[in-house]
Motif scaffolding. Structure first.
Motif, PDB file in Angstrom:
ATOM      1  N   TYR A 139      57.891  16.097 122.016  1.00 10.66           N
ATOM      2  CA  TYR A 139      57.578  16.921 120.848  1.00 10.66           C
ATOM      3  C   TYR A 139      57.792  16.040 119.612  1.00 10.66           C
ATOM      4  N   PRO A 140      56.717  15.379 119.129  1.00 15.27           N
ATOM      5  CA  PRO A 140      56.844  14.471 117.976  1.00 15.27           C
ATOM      6  C   PRO A 140      56.381  15.129 116.673  1.00 15.27           C
ATOM      7  N   GLU A 141      57.344  15.437 115.798  1.00 14.75           N
ATOM      8  CA  GLU A 141      56.987  15.954 114.479  1.00 14.75           C
ATOM      9  C   GLU A 141      56.576  14.803 113.575  1.00 14.75           C
ATOM     10  N   GLU A 142      55.502  14.997 112.810  1.00 16.79           N
ATOM     11  CA  GLU A 142      55.003  13.963 111.921  1.00 16.79           C
ATOM     12  C   GLU A 142      55.289  14.329 110.463  1.00 16.79           C
ATOM     13  N   TYR A 143      55.567  13.289 109.658  1.00 17.73           N
ATOM     14  CA  TYR A 143      55.899  13.482 108.246  1.00 17.73           C
ATOM     15  C   TYR A 143      55.077  12.532 107.386  1.00 17.73           C
ATOM     16  N   GLU A 144      54.693  13.017 106.197  1.00 16.60           N
ATOM     17  CA  GLU A 144      54.005  12.198 105.205  1.00 16.60           C
ATOM     18  C   GLU A 144      54.659  12.425 103.858  1.00 16.60           C
ATOM     19  N   ASN A 145      55.076  11.326 103.220  1.00 15.66           N
ATOM     20  CA  ASN A 145      55.748  11.404 101.920  1.00 15.66           C
ATOM     21  C   ASN A 145      56.946  12.345 101.961  1.00 15.66           C
ATOM     22  N   GLY A 146      57.642  12.324 103.107  1.00 14.56           N
ATOM     23  CA  GLY A 146      58.844  13.126 103.248  1.00 14.56           C
ATOM     24  C   GLY A 146      58.616  14.568 103.642  1.00 14.56           C
ATOM     25  N   SER A 147      57.359  14.991 103.802  1.00 14.33           N
ATOM     26  CA  SER A 147      57.056  16.387 104.130  1.00 14.33           C
ATOM     27  C   SER A 147      56.510  16.517 105.542  1.00 14.33           C
ATOM     28  N   PHE A 148      56.909  17.569 106.226  1.00 14.49           N
ATOM     29  CA  PHE A 148      56.430  17.849 107.578  1.00 14.49           C
ATOM     30  C   PHE A 148      54.954  18.229 107.542  1.00 14.49           C
ATOM     31  N   VAL A 149      54.153  17.606 108.441  1.00 16.22           N
ATOM     32  CA  VAL A 149      52.710  17.891 108.453  1.00 16.22           C
ATOM     33  C   VAL A 149      52.224  18.427 109.796  1.00 16.22           C
ATOM     34  N   GLY A 150      53.090  18.487 110.812  1.00 15.57           N
ATOM     35  CA  GLY A 150      52.682  19.046 112.092  1.00 15.57           C
ATOM     36  C   GLY A 150      53.167  18.224 113.269  1.00 15.57           C
ATOM     37  N   ALA A 151      52.814  18.711 114.452  1.00 13.61           N
ATOM     38  CA  ALA A 151      53.182  18.023 115.696  1.00 13.61           C
ATOM     39  C   ALA A 151      52.011  18.097 116.675  1.00 13.61           C
ATOM     40  N   PRO A 152      50.864  17.511 116.297  1.00 14.63           N
ATOM     41  CA  PRO A 152      49.640  17.660 117.099  1.00 14.63           C
ATOM     42  C   PRO A 152      49.671  16.950 118.444  1.00 14.63           C
ATOM     43  N   SER A 153      50.601  16.015 118.642  1.00 16.60           N
ATOM     44  CA  SER A 153      50.619  15.249 119.895  1.00 16.60           C
ATOM     45  C   SER A 153      51.616  15.791 120.913  1.00 16.60           C
ATOM     46  N   THR A 154      52.068  17.018 120.723  1.00 19.98           N
ATOM     47  CA  THR A 154      53.024  17.629 121.643  1.00 19.98           C
ATOM     48  C   THR A 154      52.414  17.800 123.033  1.00 19.98           C
ATOM     49  N   PHE A 155      53.177  17.443 124.057  1.00 22.48           N
ATOM     50  CA  PHE A 155      52.762  17.758 125.431  1.00 22.48           C
ATOM     51  C   PHE A 155      54.003  18.014 126.279  1.00 22.48           C
ATOM     52  N   ILE A 156      53.848  18.936 127.216  1.00 28.08           N
ATOM     53  CA  ILE A 156      54.933  19.313 128.126  1.00 28.08           C
ATOM     54  C   ILE A 156      54.359  19.403 129.539  1.00 28.08           C
ATOM     55  N   HIS A 157      55.040  18.771 130.484  1.00 27.92           N
ATOM     56  CA  HIS A 157      54.593  18.789 131.870  1.00 27.92           C
ATOM     57  C   HIS A 157      54.341  20.231 132.343  1.00 27.92           C
ATOM     58  N   GLY A 158      53.186  20.418 132.989  1.00 32.02           N
ATOM     59  CA  GLY A 158      52.847  21.710 133.557  1.00 32.02           C
ATOM     60  C   GLY A 158      52.107  22.635 132.629  1.00 32.02           C
TER      61      GLY A 158
END
Length: 299
Positions: A139-158
Motif C-alpha cells: 500500500y504505497p501512498e504518494e505525495y507531491e509538494n508535501g500533500s497526499f495525492v493517492g495510492a493508485p499502485s495498491t495491490f493485495i494478494h487474492g
C-alpha cells in the motif's frame, strides 16, 4: 423432436467431458519454470522471518541513500538527464496483518526525493516453513509538494487478480529459473527475480560484506525500465542497489542500521497503524477488504 434430441445429446457430451479436461497450466510470467505455486498451508502460524538473506526483525531500521538519474525526452530526439537524491528508510514494525489466511509481518518504508517525502508504504511479508519469504502486497501512498495525492499502485494478494510472489528464496542458487516476486495486473505490477551471482564482496558506508548474493530484477511489462541489481548480505539483508540500462538509473547504498528502543518501536507501530487506517478510506475496493493490522503479542 429430432432437434431437441440432438441438443440434449450435445449437452450431455459437454457435461461428461468436463471432469476429465486438464486444468489450464499456471501462467509463467517470468519465463519457463516461473509459475506461482502458492499454498497458504505452507506458511508458519507466526510471521517470524529469519531467512539468511532477508531477515526481518521487528524494531530494526535500515537507511539507504543514493541517486536516481532519469532520462527525459523533450522535443524530437533531444534528451536530458535529471538527477535527484534519494533516501529510503525501511522499518520493520511490530505489526501483523492477515491476508488470505496467512499472518504477515508489516514493513513500513518512507521514500524521500531531495529531502521531500514522496512515498510512504506498507508492505506485507511472510515466510514458509522451508524459509522462503513471500511478498503479499503493498500500500504505497504518494505525495507531491508535501500533500497526499493517492495510492493508485495498491495491490493485495487474492484481490483484483493480484498474486503474492517470492521476495527471497530459501536457498538461492545460480542457474535456476527466474521467479515472480509479485504480480498485480490491475496496476501493471510484475517483478521478476534471477539469482545472478553469489559470493560477491561489496563495500558500503556500513562496512564491507563478503559472500554477498546478487539478484537481478526486471519487469517484462516495462522493457525500457532496464534491470536493477540488488545485493544481499547474509544476516543483514539488502546492502546495495545498482541499475543496468533503463530510463531511470538508481544507485543506493546502506548507510545506517539501527535497532529501535521500545518507545521508538511503539511510536513506529502507532504511525504504521494510522497509515493502515487511512488505507481503508483511500482504497475502498482493495485494501478495505483486508483485516486491520494489529500489534503482535510479544514473544
Amino acid at each position: 423432436m429430432g432437434s431437441v434430441l440432438i441438443l440434449f445429446l450435445a449437452m450431455f457430451t459437454v457435461t461428461s467431458a468436463a471432469p476429465g479436461a486438464a486444468a489450464p497450466a499456471p501462467d509463467e510470467h517470468c519465463g519457463a519454470g516461473s509459475a506461482i505455486n502458492f499454498d497458504a498451508s505452507d506458511f508458519q502460524a507466526s510471521p517470524r522471518i529469519d531467512n539468511t538473506w532477508f531477515p526481518l526483525k521487528p524494531g530494526m531500521q535500515f537507511t539507504t541513500t543514493g541517486t536516481v538519474t532519469s532520462t527525459v525526452t523533450t522535443t524530437g530526439t533531444v534528451t536530458s538527464t535529471v538527477t535527484t537524491k534519494r533516501t529510503v528508510i525501511h522499518t520493520v514494525t511490530g505489526l501483523t496483518k492477515v491476508i488470505d489466511g496467512v499472518k504477515t509481518l508489516v514493513m513500513w518504508d518512507r521514500d524521500f526525493s531531495d529531502g521531500e517525502l514522496v512515498e510512504s508504504e506498507l508492505a506485507f511479508f511472510a515466510q514458509t516453513r522451508n524459509g522462503t519469504v513471500w511478498l503479499f502486497g503493498e500500500y504505497p501512498e504518494e505525495y507531491e509538494n508535501g500533500s497526499f495525492v493517492g495510492a493508485p499502485s495498491t495491490f493485495i494478494h487474492g484481490l483484483d487478480k493480484a498474486q503474492a510472489g517470492i521476495a527471497m528464496q530459501a536457498s538461492p542458487r545460480t542457474g535456476t529459473a527466474d521467479y515472480v516476486q509479485a504480480y498485480a495486473p490491475k496496476v501493471d505490477f510484475l517483478d521478476c527475480g534471477d539469482v545472478f551471482r553469489t559470493h560477491q564482496r561489496v563495500c558500503v558506508p556500513t562496512g564491507c560484506y563478503n559472500d554477498v548474493l546478487e539478484i537481478d530484477e526486471y519487469n517484462p511489462l516495462e522493457p525500457d525500465a532496464g534491470h536493477q541489481r540488488k545485493y544481499y548480505s547474509a544476516g543483514t539483508g539488502l546492502v546495495k542497489v545498482t541499475a543496468v540500462d533503463g530510463t531511470e538509473q538508481e544507485a543506493m547504498d546502506l548507510v545506517k542500521i539501527k535497532r529501535l528502543s521500545s518507545p521508538g518501536l511503539r511510536e513506529v507501530n502507532e504511525r504504521a497503524l494510522e497509515l493502515d487506517r487511512h488505507a481503508y478510506e483511500v482504497s475502498r475496493n482493495v485494501y478495505a477488504e483486508t483485516a486491520p493490522a494489529e500489534i503482535a503479542a510479544p514473544r
